[in-house]
Design a protein around this motif. Structure first.
Motif, PDB file in Angstrom:
ATOM      1  N   GLY A 113       0.674  -1.222   0.108  1.00 18.87           N
ATOM      2  CA  GLY A 113      -0.148  -0.007  -0.067  1.00 18.87           C
ATOM      3  C   GLY A 113       0.791   1.158   0.042  1.00 18.87           C
ATOM      4  N   LEU A 114       2.062   1.218   0.704  1.00 20.29           N
ATOM      5  CA  LEU A 114       2.707   2.379   0.758  1.00 20.29           C
ATOM      6  C   LEU A 114       3.389   2.762  -0.440  1.00 20.29           C
ATOM      7  CD1 LEU A 114       4.037   2.312   4.737  1.00 20.29           C
ATOM      8  CD2 LEU A 114       2.651   3.744   3.355  1.00 20.29           C
ATOM      9  N   THR A 115       3.823   1.539  -0.983  1.00 23.14           N
ATOM     10  CA  THR A 115       4.861   1.752  -2.317  1.00 23.14           C
ATOM     11  C   THR A 115       3.759   1.992  -3.707  1.00 23.14           C
ATOM     12  OG1 THR A 115       4.997  -0.843  -2.458  1.00 23.14           O
ATOM     13  CG2 THR A 115       6.544   0.626  -1.265  1.00 23.14           C
ATOM     14  N   ASN A 116       2.525   1.704  -3.701  1.00 22.83           N
ATOM     15  CA  ASN A 116       1.795   1.779  -4.821  1.00 22.83           C
ATOM     16  C   ASN A 116       0.777   2.632  -4.368  1.00 22.83           C
ATOM     17  OD1 ASN A 116       2.014  -0.791  -7.034  1.00 22.83           O
ATOM     18  ND2 ASN A 116       2.427  -1.301  -4.658  1.00 22.83           N
ATOM     19  N   HIS A 117       1.065   3.966  -5.008  1.00 28.18           N
ATOM     20  CA  HIS A 117       0.277   5.277  -4.882  1.00 28.18           C
ATOM     21  C   HIS A 117      -0.664   5.539  -5.382  1.00 28.18           C
ATOM     22  CE1 HIS A 117       3.784   6.004  -2.327  1.00 28.18           C
ATOM     23  NE2 HIS A 117       4.622   6.068  -3.272  1.00 28.18           N
ATOM     24  N   SER A 118      -1.052   4.786  -6.691  1.00 30.96           N
ATOM     25  CA  SER A 118      -2.201   4.815  -7.309  1.00 30.96           C
ATOM     26  C   SER A 118      -2.768   3.637  -7.657  1.00 30.96           C
ATOM     27  CB  SER A 118      -1.903   5.692  -8.518  1.00 30.96           C
ATOM     28  OG  SER A 118      -1.034   5.055  -9.433  1.00 30.96           O
ATOM     29  N   MET A 119      -4.060   3.486  -7.836  1.00 31.77           N
ATOM     30  CA  MET A 119      -4.765   2.091  -8.142  1.00 31.77           C
ATOM     31  C   MET A 119      -4.731   2.037  -9.972  1.00 31.77           C
ATOM     32  SD  MET A 119      -5.330   0.378  -5.664  1.00 31.77           S
ATOM     33  CE  MET A 119      -4.326   0.863  -4.272  1.00 31.77           C
ATOM     34  N   PRO A 120      -4.623   0.882 -10.235  1.00 31.36           N
ATOM     35  CA  PRO A 120      -4.496  -0.445  -9.627  1.00 31.36           C
ATOM     36  C   PRO A 120      -3.045  -0.949  -8.965  1.00 31.36           C
ATOM     37  CG  PRO A 120      -4.348  -0.978 -12.017  1.00 31.36           C
ATOM     38  CD  PRO A 120      -4.790   0.631 -11.597  1.00 31.36           C
ATOM     39  N   GLY A 121      -2.150   0.156  -9.172  1.00 31.48           N
ATOM     40  CA  GLY A 121      -0.682  -0.167  -8.950  1.00 31.48           C
ATOM     41  C   GLY A 121      -0.396  -1.545  -9.408  1.00 31.48           C
ATOM     42  N   HIS A 122       0.882  -2.301  -8.860  1.00 34.59           N
ATOM     43  CA  HIS A 122       1.240  -3.270  -9.433  1.00 34.59           C
ATOM     44  C   HIS A 122       0.341  -4.608  -8.628  1.00 34.59           C
ATOM     45  CE1 HIS A 122       4.734  -2.083 -11.673  1.00 34.59           C
ATOM     46  NE2 HIS A 122       4.957  -1.289 -10.749  1.00 34.59           N
ATOM     47  N   TRP A 123      -0.843  -4.591  -9.418  1.00 37.26           N
ATOM     48  CA  TRP A 123      -1.776  -5.704  -8.607  1.00 37.26           C
ATOM     49  C   TRP A 123      -1.338  -7.086  -8.659  1.00 37.26           C
ATOM     50  CZ3 TRP A 123      -3.875  -9.349 -11.822  1.00 37.26           C
ATOM     51  CH2 TRP A 123      -3.751  -9.190 -13.306  1.00 37.26           C
ATOM     52  N   GLN A 124      -0.661  -7.202  -9.794  1.00 34.18           N
ATOM     53  CA  GLN A 124      -0.135  -8.612  -9.977  1.00 34.18           C
ATOM     54  C   GLN A 124       1.122  -8.985  -8.936  1.00 34.18           C
ATOM     55  OE1 GLN A 124       0.241  -6.240 -12.261  1.00 34.18           O
ATOM     56  NE2 GLN A 124       0.311  -6.855 -14.558  1.00 34.18           N
ATOM     57  N   ASP A 125       1.661  -8.177  -8.482  1.00 31.33           N
ATOM     58  CA  ASP A 125       2.755  -8.344  -7.134  1.00 31.33           C
ATOM     59  C   ASP A 125       1.849  -8.866  -6.007  1.00 31.33           C
ATOM     60  OD1 ASP A 125       4.885  -8.233  -5.630  1.00 31.33           O
ATOM     61  OD2 ASP A 125       4.214  -6.193  -5.042  1.00 31.33           O
ATOM     62  N   LEU A 126       0.737  -8.157  -5.651  1.00 32.05           N
ATOM     63  CA  LEU A 126      -0.179  -8.435  -4.636  1.00 32.05           C
ATOM     64  C   LEU A 126      -0.858  -9.596  -4.737  1.00 32.05           C
ATOM     65  CD1 LEU A 126      -1.278  -7.265  -1.903  1.00 32.05           C
ATOM     66  CD2 LEU A 126      -3.171  -6.084  -3.130  1.00 32.05           C
ATOM     67  N   VAL A 127      -1.302 -10.110  -5.675  1.00 36.32           N
ATOM     68  CA  VAL A 127      -2.019 -11.158  -5.870  1.00 36.32           C
ATOM     69  C   VAL A 127      -1.083 -12.341  -5.538  1.00 36.32           C
ATOM     70  CG1 VAL A 127      -3.146 -12.806  -7.385  1.00 36.32           C
ATOM     71  CG2 VAL A 127      -4.075 -10.405  -7.424  1.00 36.32           C
TER      72      VAL A 127
END
Length: 391
Positions: A113-127
């Motif tokens: 959350g702190l390193t992705n300041h805008s959505m969707p960000g690197h959503w692949q990384d999160l998943v």
């Protein structure tokens, strides 16, 4: 399950927290060392033997795998050899998840959350991180929280061991007198898979240095986990080394580790080194695990034992802390020399504090959730006297 099996020796709690503390703090120090590379050619702070010893601290990650195999398989082996009913695989997996998952999810979600300041960000990384599958991605394996790769590998082994429980119970019903052989089968299979995977990878496929998902896959660490499981079986069987063989095992194991560290070629890929580290660690750890007398005093040193209890938190939290203190300018600039030691201290102190806070909050919440299930992995009935008697 038959209850006629021979009884096992009294259950002992091994003084492993000191080892966990040494391992966690060594990893913190190495990452401080790694972050202090400087100049256009990213030169390491030290040269020669000192550099070899610092890069050799990667063996402590292997120690975590060996210790995980030990503590996961030991209660199973003790229960089977004594004729007791084991926990279900589902219960084991849920309890292990309740212990480790809350902090893991907290770190991943906060850092992402702190390193992705805008959505969707690197959503692949999160998943990928939330599903422990980032280890299959060369791109995302070390994103968000670098040390999380080893937690993902461990969760694969937790799932595999849980799936082996029904097979073990079936085998015990069919061959009740072959308890040791049945317990030996899972670690033996892991050992074979790990050795075969590394042999094929190293000698036939020849992956490049940055094929991270190949070098850091669960299969690449199967032999390391198996070493811990084999130690667990030996301990559950009551194998105890006399004083001289025990000291010899410690000497041979530690000497072999030192020899491996100083002989590893500079810049080499992982190759067989993790597996060799694990075997040497297994020999050295046998001096502790296969011992019935008093422990050496340093193994019960209170401060290290306390830090070892926070080892999981320190290991998982320290890299995000390193990023923060570096961005705030609180550590020395990358440079040659011992300045990285100051970086290690600046990182270690808040990491220990945050790990302690986590142990009193996030991790406690997870452990309380674990009390909601019984030995069969089902919802615990707290008021059995209120349940209607079916008779």
């Amino acid at each position: 399950m038959s209850t006629t099996a021979p009884t096992t020796p009294a259950k002992r709690v091994f003084p492993l927290n000191t080892l966990r503390a040494v391992a966690a703090l060594s990893v913190v120090t190495f990452h401080a060392y790694q972050s202090s590379r400087s100049g256009p050619d990213a030169a390491w702070p030290w040269d020669g033997l000192a550099h070899q010893l610092m890069t050799g601290t990667e063996l402590f990650v292997e120690m975590f795998f060996v210790l995980s195999g030990l503590v996961l398989w030991l209660p199973v082996a003790r229960a089977v050899l004594s004729g007791e009913e084991t926990r279900s695989g589902r219960a084991m997996l849920l309890r292990r998840t309740a212990r480790l998952l809350p902090l893991y999810l907290t770190v991943v979600l906060v850092v992402w959350g702190l390193t992705n300041h805008s959505m969707p960000g690197h959503w692949q990384d999160l998943v990928l991180h939330l599903t422990f599958t980032h280890i299959y991605s060369d791109t995302y394996i070390f994103w968000t929280a670098g040390p999380a790769w080893s937690l993902a590998v461990e969760f694969h082994f937790y799932l595999l061991v849980a799936l082996s429980f029904p097979v073990v119970r079936w085998a015990l019903r069919r061959w009740p007198d072959a308890r040791t052989a049945i317990l030996l089968t899972p670690p033996a299979l892991l050992l074979v898979v790990g050795l075969a995977y590394n042999a094929i990878t190293i000698h036939l496929l020849h992956p490049t240095t940055d094929d991270w998902s190949v070098w850091f896959s669960p299969a690449s660490r199967a032999a390391s986990f198996a070493v811990g499981m084999l130690l667990a079986l030996l301990s559950a069987r009551g194998v105890a080394l006399p004083t001289v063989p025990r000291r010899l095992a410690a000497t041979v194991g530690l000497s072999t580790l030192l020899a491996l560290v100083v002989s590893r070629p500079e810049g080499t890929v992982l190759h067989w080194w993790p597996t060799l580290y694990a075997v040497a660690l297994g020999v050295a750890l046998s001096a502790i695990v296969l011992h019935e007398g008093e422990w050496a005093g340093w193994l019960s040193e209170p401060t290290l034992a306390w830090l070892g209890g926070l080892g999981y938190g320190i290991y998982l939290i320290h890299e995000p802390v390193l990023r923060v203190v570096t961005s705030w300018g609180l550590v020395p600039d990358p440079q040659r020399g011992p300045a990285f030691l100051a970086t290690a201290v600046v990182v270690a102190v808040p990491s220990v504090v945050l790990a302690w806070i986590s142990s009193r909050t996030v991790e406690v919440a997870g452990l309380r959730l674990a009390t909601l299930i019984d030995r069969d992995g089902k919802k615990r009935e707290y008021y059995p006297h209120l349940v209607a008697d079916p008779a």
